[in-house]
Enzyme design. Structure first.
Site, PDB file in Angstrom:
ATOM      1  CE1 TYR A 175       5.369   1.601  -5.506  1.00 16.49           C
ATOM      2  CE2 TYR A 175       5.849   3.502  -4.132  1.00 16.49           C
ATOM      3  CZ  TYR A 175       5.537   2.161  -4.259  1.00 16.49           C
ATOM      4  OH  TYR A 175       5.401   1.382  -3.132  1.00 16.49           O
ATOM      5  CE  LYS A 179       2.095   1.295  -3.969  1.00 17.27           C
ATOM      6  NZ  LYS A 179       1.375   0.041  -3.658  1.00 17.27           N
TER       7      LYS A 179
END
Ligand code: NAI
Length: 270
Positions: A175, A179
């Site tokens: 993640y 991002k």
């Protein structure tokens, strides 16, 4: 005297939404992840500020009833629901079709969490899924709306990063990397298309009350992340993020291009 502090960010303790009437009148705004959480709150806000919102979600049933609900909310806008997977090219084409070929603004909000794994314990499946939605999906839709925006010499895009785009201690490896990639995509597009009248920004939400799921399957990463939780502010309602996103998306932010706006109650300053 108690030394305990209210962890709610000062600005949101007594926060209330203030609609800017007609801010998106005459505009078609695509909002992904519109079935839940931040996407739903953003779709709602844009409709109530006059937009034709094309609300996209892979869980099509989450959009059931949303158009009717918003039709009664006032503000002059409307919502067209589209069940579509942003990782799929045919689905992307159906989103553009629902927009009638014209997209004035795009809020790329759909995203998924990882399982908080550190790199040595992370599976290929987690990496692939998180990158497919958060990076490939964001890129594909952004790429698809650009030709029309270039033709008109105008457009506004907000991608959704995360606190995990600003630090290494907010989520797992997949993640966090995904991002950071969203930020790279945002800056590259902002630089490329700014002179063509297209603004591309990102929002980096802190903790927000939504339906996002985290299924923890490992131990090392989650335990290490737990040690960094002390500086994390309390979660805010999704409407607070919708306020930041619609501001960036609107002409109110006409001089803002290529920024990563931390909407996190100050977490990134810690
Ligand atoms: P949510 O889970 O409540 O809503 C996300 C929506 O996106 C869901 O309805 C889901 O069905 C949809 N979606 C997932 N994959 C999709 C796909 N392939 N195609 C189309 N739609 C898809 O989550 P939330 O929290 O509202 O998340 C929105 C964004 O905000 C995400 O990008 C997330 O990474 C980001 N974010 C959220 C934070 C939080 O604390 N909730 C903090 C930082 C960032």
């Amino acid at each position: 005297m108690s030394t305990e502090q209210d962890p709610t960010p000062t600005a949101t303790r007594e926060w209330r939404e203030r609609i800017v009437e007609g801010r998106f009148a005459g505009r078609t705004v695509v909002v992904t992840g519109a079935g839940s959480g931040i996407g739903r709150a953003t779709a709602s806000r844009a409709v109530r500020e006059g937009a034709h919102v094309v609300g996209v979600d892979v869980a099509a049933e989450r959009l059931d009833g949303l158009a009717d609900e918003l039709a009664g909310a006032g503000g002059g806008g409307r919502l067209t629901p589209v069940g579509a997977d942003i990782t799929d090219d045919a689905s992307i084409a159906s989103v553009l079709e629902a927009a009638g070929g014209r997209v004035d603004a795009l809020a790329n909000i759909a995203g998924v969490m990882d399982d908080m794994s550190a790199l040595h314990e992370m599976s290929d499946a987690v990496w692939r899924r998180v990158f497919a939605v958060n990076v490939d999906g964001t890129m594909k839709l952004l790429r698809a709306v650009l030709p029309g925006m270039l033709e008109r010499g105008a457009g506004s895009v907000v991608n959704t990063a995360s606190e995990a785009a600003l630090r290494g201690s907010a989520a797992g490896a997949a993640y966090t990397a995904s991002k950071h990639a969203v930020v790279g995509l945002t800056r590259s597009a902002a630089f490329a298309y700014g002179p063509s009248g297209i603004r591309v920004n990102a929002v980096a939400p802190g903790p927000t009350v939504t339906g996002i799921e985290v299924k923890v399957t490992t131990q090392f990463g989650p335990a290490r992340l737990g040690s960094a939780r002390g500086i994390m502010p309390a979660a805010v309602p999704a409407q607070v993020l919708a306020s930041s996103i619609t501001w960036l998306l609107s002409d109110d932010a006409s001089n803002v291009n290529g920024v990563v706006l931390a909407s996190d109650g100050g977490w990134s300053a810690a």
